[in-house]
Write a protein that holds these residues in place. Structure first.
Motif, PDB file in Angstrom:
ATOM      1  N   ILE A  85      39.515  39.718  25.017  1.00  0.00           N
ATOM      2  CA  ILE A  85      41.229  39.564  25.267  1.00  0.00           C
ATOM      3  C   ILE A  85      41.723  40.825  25.453  1.00  0.00           C
ATOM      4  CG2 ILE A  85      43.053  38.984  23.928  1.00  0.00           C
ATOM      5  CD1 ILE A  85      41.390  36.878  22.406  1.00  0.00           C
ATOM      6  N   GLY A  86      41.185  42.031  24.998  1.00  0.00           N
ATOM      7  CA  GLY A  86      41.706  43.525  25.179  1.00  0.00           C
ATOM      8  C   GLY A  86      41.438  43.750  26.600  1.00  0.00           C
ATOM      9  N   ALA A  87      40.307  43.306  27.243  1.00  0.00           N
ATOM     10  CA  ALA A  87      40.048  43.708  28.776  1.00  0.00           C
ATOM     11  C   ALA A  87      41.085  42.892  29.690  1.00  0.00           C
ATOM     12  CB  ALA A  87      38.625  43.320  29.039  1.00  0.00           C
ATOM     13  N   ALA A  88      41.372  41.632  29.113  1.00  0.00           N
ATOM     14  CA  ALA A  88      42.223  40.872  29.972  1.00  0.00           C
ATOM     15  C   ALA A  88      43.661  41.610  29.710  1.00  0.00           C
ATOM     16  CB  ALA A  88      42.360  39.572  29.312  1.00  0.00           C
ATOM     17  N   THR A  89      44.171  42.232  28.645  1.00  0.00           N
ATOM     18  CA  THR A  89      45.376  43.126  28.785  1.00  0.00           C
ATOM     19  C   THR A  89      45.370  44.083  29.406  1.00  0.00           C
ATOM     20  OG1 THR A  89      45.404  42.206  26.174  1.00  0.00           O
ATOM     21  CG2 THR A  89      46.732  44.116  26.751  1.00  0.00           C
ATOM     22  N   CYS A  90      44.185  44.832  29.628  1.00  0.00           N
ATOM     23  CA  CYS A  90      44.225  45.913  30.799  1.00  0.00           C
ATOM     24  C   CYS A  90      44.710  45.440  32.123  1.00  0.00           C
ATOM     25  CB  CYS A  90      42.752  46.305  30.696  1.00  0.00           C
ATOM     26  SG  CYS A  90      42.401  47.337  29.018  1.00  0.00           S
ATOM     27  N   VAL A  91      44.279  44.066  32.323  1.00  0.00           N
ATOM     28  CA  VAL A  91      44.667  43.675  33.605  1.00  0.00           C
ATOM     29  C   VAL A  91      46.291  43.575  33.560  1.00  0.00           C
ATOM     30  CG1 VAL A  91      44.449  41.663  35.161  1.00  0.00           C
ATOM     31  CG2 VAL A  91      42.446  42.661  34.086  1.00  0.00           C
ATOM     32  N   PHE A  92      46.791  43.037  32.640  1.00  0.00           N
ATOM     33  CA  PHE A  92      48.091  42.805  32.596  1.00  0.00           C
ATOM     34  C   PHE A  92      49.042  43.966  32.852  1.00  0.00           C
ATOM     35  CE2 PHE A  92      47.948  38.470  30.547  1.00  0.00           C
ATOM     36  CZ  PHE A  92      48.250  37.768  31.349  1.00  0.00           C
ATOM     37  N   ILE A  93      48.301  45.111  32.162  1.00  0.00           N
ATOM     38  CA  ILE A  93      49.060  46.225  31.979  1.00  0.00           C
ATOM     39  C   ILE A  93      49.114  46.979  33.651  1.00  0.00           C
ATOM     40  CG2 ILE A  93      48.704  48.961  31.363  1.00  0.00           C
ATOM     41  CD1 ILE A  93      47.795  47.526  28.537  1.00  0.00           C
ATOM     42  N   ALA A  94      47.664  46.801  34.244  1.00  0.00           N
ATOM     43  CA  ALA A  94      47.553  47.284  35.632  1.00  0.00           C
ATOM     44  C   ALA A  94      48.661  46.735  36.491  1.00  0.00           C
ATOM     45  CB  ALA A  94      46.229  46.997  35.931  1.00  0.00           C
ATOM     46  N   LEU A  95      48.658  45.256  36.323  1.00  0.00           N
ATOM     47  CA  LEU A  95      49.864  44.353  37.170  1.00  0.00           C
ATOM     48  C   LEU A  95      51.080  44.759  36.955  1.00  0.00           C
ATOM     49  CD1 LEU A  95      47.697  40.899  36.942  1.00  0.00           C
ATOM     50  CD2 LEU A  95      48.005  42.341  38.861  1.00  0.00           C
ATOM     51  N   LEU A  96      51.440  45.031  35.624  1.00  0.00           N
ATOM     52  CA  LEU A  96      52.902  45.443  35.385  1.00  0.00           C
ATOM     53  C   LEU A  96      53.230  47.063  36.060  1.00  0.00           C
ATOM     54  CD1 LEU A  96      53.084  44.681  31.411  1.00  0.00           C
ATOM     55  CD2 LEU A  96      54.760  43.892  33.234  1.00  0.00           C
TER      56      LEU A  96
END
Length: 175
Positions: free
Chosen positions: A84-95
Motif C-alpha cells: 500500500i505504501g508503494a502505491a502511495t509513492c505512485v500517487f505522490i509522484a503523480l501529484l
C-alpha cells in the motif's frame, strides 16, 4: 524498499520491531474479528468492529491479511502495508507531476526513500492506509479540477470514503 525494511526489522528485532503501543490492540482485535467471522457469529453492526468509536477499514485490512495468511502476528500486515505504501509513492509522484511534469520522478523517488514513510509502513498502525487514501483523494481532486468528469469524481469519492473509514478526521475534506 518497504518490504526489505520490514523484513530486516522483523528478522533483527522480532515481531516487536513492527509494533507500536497501539499495534498489539489492533492485531488482537483483528484476530478476534477473524475468529468471529469464521465461526459465523458476526451479524448486523458487528461487521464494523467491536468499538463504534474506531473506524473499521484498518480492522478489515488486518483481518483480511490474517484470514489469507493464517498469521496473527505483525509480519503479514506490515508487508501488506508495504505494498500500500508503494502505491502511495505512485500517487505522490503523480501529484507532483501534475503540478510540474519535471517533478514527477524526483518526488516519486523521494517518497520511495523518505525515512518517515518507510518506517511507518513497517509498523502496524492506521497511518499507511490513511496516507494512501488521502494521497489518492488529492490526486483525484486535482485530476477533477483539470478535467471534470465522472471517473475522477468517483475516484475522489472512493478515496475520501476509504480515508474516512480509516480515520474520520478526513471528513472536512468532503466539503
Amino acid at each position: 524498499v518497504r518490504l526489505t525494511y520490514t523484513l530486516i526489522i522483523y528478522f533483527s528485532a522480532g515481531p516487536e520491531g513492527l509494533m507500536a503501543p497501539d499495534s498489539k490492540g489492533f492485531l488482537q482485535t483483528a484476530a478476534a474479528f477473524v475468529e468471529a467471522a469464521r465461526s459465523g457469529v458476526l451479524a448486523g453492526w458487528d461487521w464494523l468492529g467491536p468499538d463504534p468509536a474506531v473506524m473499521p477499514m484498518n480492522l478489515w485490512l488486518l483481518s483480511a491479511t490474517m484470514a489469507v495468511t493464517g498469521d496473527t502476528g505483525p509480519l503479514a500486515p506490515a508487508l501488506a502495508q508495504g505494498v500500500i505504501g508503494a502505491a502511495t509513492c505512485v500517487f505522490i509522484a503523480l501529484l507532483a507531476g501534475a503540478v510540474h511534469r519535471g517533478l514527477l520522478a524526483s518526488a516519486g523517488w523521494f517518497a520511495v526513500f523518505a525515512p518517515t514513510l518507510v518506517v511507518l509502513n513497517g509498523i502496524v498502525l492506521t497511518d499507511t492506509l490513511f496516507l494512501f487514501a488521502a494521497a489518492g483523494a488529492l490526486w483525484a481532486a486535482l485530476a477533477w479540477m483539470r478535467h471534470p468528469g465522472w471517473r475522477s469524481a468517483l475516484i475522489l469519492g472512493g478515496a475520501l470514503g476509504l480515508a474516512a473509514m480509516t480515520r474520520i478526521v478526513i471528513a472536512p475534506w468532503i466539503v
